[in-house]
Design a protein around this motif. Sequence first.
Motif, PDB file in Angstrom:
ATOM      1  N   TYR A  19       0.808  -1.213   0.000  1.00  0.00           N
ATOM      2  CA  TYR A  19       0.000   0.000   0.000  1.00  0.00           C
ATOM      3  C   TYR A  19       0.847   1.271   0.000  1.00  0.00           C
ATOM      4  N   ASN A  20       2.104   1.157   0.382  1.00  0.00           N
ATOM      5  CA  ASN A  20       2.981   2.326   0.447  1.00  0.00           C
ATOM      6  C   ASN A  20       3.621   2.680  -0.882  1.00  0.00           C
ATOM      7  N   VAL A  21       3.549   1.772  -1.850  1.00  0.00           N
ATOM      8  CA  VAL A  21       4.232   1.982  -3.125  1.00  0.00           C
ATOM      9  C   VAL A  21       3.779   3.261  -3.835  1.00  0.00           C
ATOM     10  N   PRO A  22       2.469   3.562  -3.944  1.00  0.00           N
ATOM     11  CA  PRO A  22       2.085   4.815  -4.608  1.00  0.00           C
ATOM     12  C   PRO A  22       2.680   6.058  -3.945  1.00  0.00           C
ATOM     13  N   SER A  23       2.762   6.062  -2.621  1.00  0.00           N
ATOM     14  CA  SER A  23       3.341   7.213  -1.924  1.00  0.00           C
ATOM     15  C   SER A  23       4.842   7.311  -2.190  1.00  0.00           C
ATOM     16  N   ILE A  24       5.528   6.178  -2.216  1.00  0.00           N
ATOM     17  CA  ILE A  24       6.966   6.176  -2.515  1.00  0.00           C
ATOM     18  C   ILE A  24       7.198   6.718  -3.922  1.00  0.00           C
ATOM     19  N   ARG A  25       6.385   6.276  -4.861  1.00  0.00           N
ATOM     20  CA  ARG A  25       6.514   6.773  -6.232  1.00  0.00           C
ATOM     21  C   ARG A  25       6.213   8.268  -6.320  1.00  0.00           C
ATOM     22  N   ALA A  26       5.210   8.717  -5.558  1.00  0.00           N
ATOM     23  CA  ALA A  26       4.875  10.145  -5.563  1.00  0.00           C
ATOM     24  C   ALA A  26       6.034  10.971  -5.020  1.00  0.00           C
ATOM     25  N   ALA A  27       6.717  10.465  -3.982  1.00  0.00           N
ATOM     26  CA  ALA A  27       7.875  11.175  -3.441  1.00  0.00           C
ATOM     27  C   ALA A  27       8.992  11.255  -4.473  1.00  0.00           C
ATOM     28  N   GLU A  29       8.616  11.149  -7.747  1.00  0.00           N
ATOM     29  CA  GLU A  29       8.182  12.063  -8.801  1.00  0.00           C
ATOM     30  C   GLU A  29       8.325  13.521  -8.389  1.00  0.00           C
ATOM     31  N   ALA A  30       8.230  13.775  -7.079  1.00  0.00           N
ATOM     32  CA  ALA A  30       8.393  15.134  -6.572  1.00  0.00           C
ATOM     33  C   ALA A  30       9.864  15.517  -6.446  1.00  0.00           C
ATOM     34  N   GLY A  31      10.778  14.598  -6.739  1.00  0.00           N
ATOM     35  CA  GLY A  31      12.200  14.898  -6.741  1.00  0.00           C
ATOM     36  C   GLY A  31      12.977  14.369  -5.559  1.00  0.00           C
ATOM     37  N   PHE A  32      12.314  13.670  -4.631  1.00  0.00           N
ATOM     38  CA  PHE A  32      13.024  13.124  -3.480  1.00  0.00           C
ATOM     39  C   PHE A  32      13.804  11.870  -3.867  1.00  0.00           C
ATOM     40  N   ILE A  33      14.974  11.725  -3.278  1.00  0.00           N
ATOM     41  CA  ILE A  33      15.725  10.473  -3.344  1.00  0.00           C
ATOM     42  C   ILE A  33      15.259   9.645  -2.144  1.00  0.00           C
ATOM     43  N   THR A  34      14.678   8.494  -2.423  1.00  0.00           N
ATOM     44  CA  THR A  34      13.996   7.730  -1.380  1.00  0.00           C
ATOM     45  C   THR A  34      14.825   6.548  -0.896  1.00  0.00           C
ATOM     46  N   LEU A  35      14.944   6.451   0.420  1.00  0.00           N
ATOM     47  CA  LEU A  35      15.486   5.269   1.073  1.00  0.00           C
ATOM     48  C   LEU A  35      14.326   4.660   1.852  1.00  0.00           C
ATOM     49  N   VAL A  36      13.969   3.434   1.532  1.00  0.00           N
ATOM     50  CA  VAL A  36      12.807   2.804   2.155  1.00  0.00           C
ATOM     51  C   VAL A  36      13.267   1.617   2.989  1.00  0.00           C
ATOM     52  N   ALA A  37      12.786   1.568   4.243  1.00  0.00           N
ATOM     53  CA  ALA A  37      13.160   0.489   5.153  1.00  0.00           C
ATOM     54  C   ALA A  37      11.966  -0.400   5.451  1.00  0.00           C
ATOM     55  N   ASP A  38      12.202  -1.705   5.432  1.00  0.00           N
ATOM     56  CA  ASP A  38      11.194  -2.696   5.811  1.00  0.00           C
ATOM     57  C   ASP A  38      11.947  -3.991   6.096  1.00  0.00           C
ATOM     58  N   LYS A  39      11.581  -4.670   7.179  1.00  0.00           N
ATOM     59  CA  LYS A  39      12.322  -5.886   7.532  1.00  0.00           C
ATOM     60  C   LYS A  39      12.097  -7.012   6.535  1.00  0.00           C
ATOM     61  N   ASN A  40      10.992  -6.949   5.784  1.00  0.00           N
ATOM     62  CA  ASN A  40      10.709  -7.949   4.755  1.00  0.00           C
ATOM     63  C   ASN A  40      11.524  -7.638   3.502  1.00  0.00           C
ATOM     64  N   SER A  41      12.498  -8.457   3.205  1.00  0.00           N
ATOM     65  CA  SER A  41      13.372  -8.193   2.053  1.00  0.00           C
ATOM     66  C   SER A  41      12.627  -8.254   0.727  1.00  0.00           C
ATOM     67  N   ALA A  43       9.556  -6.900   0.411  1.00  0.00           N
ATOM     68  CA  ALA A  43       8.548  -5.835   0.426  1.00  0.00           C
ATOM     69  C   ALA A  43       8.614  -5.042  -0.873  1.00  0.00           C
ATOM     70  N   PRO A  44       7.491  -4.847  -1.561  1.00  0.00           N
ATOM     71  CA  PRO A  44       7.513  -4.154  -2.856  1.00  0.00           C
ATOM     72  C   PRO A  44       8.020  -2.720  -2.772  1.00  0.00           C
ATOM     73  N   GLY A  45       7.884  -2.088  -1.614  1.00  0.00           N
ATOM     74  CA  GLY A  45       8.367  -0.724  -1.469  1.00  0.00           C
ATOM     75  C   GLY A  45       9.869  -0.612  -1.575  1.00  0.00           C
ATOM     76  N   LEU A  46      10.587  -1.678  -1.241  1.00  0.00           N
ATOM     77  CA  LEU A  46      12.048  -1.650  -1.371  1.00  0.00           C
ATOM     78  C   LEU A  46      12.461  -1.550  -2.832  1.00  0.00           C
ATOM     79  N   LYS A  47      11.698  -2.206  -3.686  1.00  0.00           N
ATOM     80  CA  LYS A  47      12.002  -2.163  -5.121  1.00  0.00           C
ATOM     81  C   LYS A  47      11.568  -0.837  -5.739  1.00  0.00           C
ATOM     82  N   ALA A  48      10.543  -0.208  -5.169  1.00  0.00           N
ATOM     83  CA  ALA A  48      10.056   1.067  -5.700  1.00  0.00           C
ATOM     84  C   ALA A  48      10.952   2.238  -5.309  1.00  0.00           C
ATOM     85  N   ALA A  49      11.826   2.025  -4.325  1.00  0.00           N
ATOM     86  CA  ALA A  49      12.667   3.097  -3.798  1.00  0.00           C
ATOM     87  C   ALA A  49      13.953   3.242  -4.608  1.00  0.00           C
ATOM     88  N   ASN A  50      14.617   4.365  -4.414  1.00  0.00           N
ATOM     89  CA  ASN A  50      15.976   4.507  -4.967  1.00  0.00           C
ATOM     90  C   ASN A  50      16.929   3.549  -4.269  1.00  0.00           C
TER      91      ASN A  50
END
Length: 422
Positions: A19-27, A29-41, A43-50
């Motif tokens: 559920y966090n992937v759209p927000s990570i992508r929005a960040a 797109e807004a120009g942020f370099i994203t580091l995403v943490a989750d203990k589940n290796s 987790a789709p958000g890890l792949k969506a992050a920089n």
Amino acid sequence: MISKRMISKRILILGGGRYNVPSIRAAREAGFITLVADKNSDAPGLKAANHGLAIDLTDCESLTRAVTEHGGVDGVVSMAEAGVRAAANISARLSLPSISEDAAANATSKAAMRRNWEGIGNYSTNFEVVATLNEARASAEKLGHFPLIFKPDRSLGGSRGVTRVERAEDVANAFHAAQAGGLANSDVVIEQCVEGSEHSAEVMIWEGQTSVLCIGQKIKSLLPYRVDVSVQYPVQLTAVQEATVGNMCRSAVGALGVTQGVAHIEFGFAPQGPVLFELGARCGGGHTPQIAHHVSGVNEFVEACRMACGIPPSQFNPVRRRGADYRFLVFAPGVVEKIMIPEMLITDEHVLDLGVTVQPGDVIRPLRSTSDRAGFLVAIGETLQEAAECADRGCREISIRYADGSSRHASELVEFRELAHS
């Protein structure tokens, strides 16, 4: 005018679930370099992050070390209740803008919320905090009359351990359910029940000002459990009532020491006015940030990232008022054999997102907490009626075939009472 696109600001996002992937992508797109943490290796958000960090949200030492090795960050935000205190702790370690660790502790303890809200007038309700069953029985008697709400002081959210109690004979079961639904050694909070409609508000806080982006109206599961079945926008309150809610939200965040960022505030609207239930110092869960963006015109999560970096929000107040229905899919208990979702529903322009969270072979249980829900349909429109009609249609078209050969579609709200007893 401040640009809505930031250049090379680095943000640590705690929580990488689906559920966090759209927000990570929005960040991003807004120009942020994203580091995403989750203990589940995985987790789709890890792949969506920089940069993906397979680290537990609460492991502040490892997270601080990891972001330092990656060149540091300018801010930290949490997408999950479990990460609120960690975000404040990591920010303090790295001297980054944030709410204080004391404020984060207040915002993750229902007992602390109640104690801090005692001084803000009629916006709170009578309560007791207990550690034992004997204390629970004595406190229920002290509060004077039923119904009462039992809930864990600290939990991972999702209505875990929350029960409405109608009589003294049910106190023991409710107390044990609250203990089981809370974190280890959590106390139990007992509250006087607020009779009225139930709501949630998405709120932004910056430099002593608050802005209510949108207010949703909640449809709840059957008693005694208190699980959201639908959250509908915009709320059906008068302009005067909404203004009162705004005053309540400002008082609520101030009393807890939440000085910047975003808050998800849950409350009831009783005949005498709004009454606070609880507050999360983060965006609402699941798709709520995307819904808030559609309904209000403000990209709540991107603005949270800006504020976490010490930068003023580019849009602080809502600019529109559109409709949405965050409908949760509820099926009769049983063993799943096959899930059927029509393709035309997936491509419907009024469906922001849709998913069934059970798989063939899974056992659907009776609805007791959010983890027992079987899926979701996020319907949007220019009006609530347009969004709700889309959600109703989706509930009729999504179905499950069970191992015993029977088939049922997702329950619509009007059918929920009947379904729960089937």
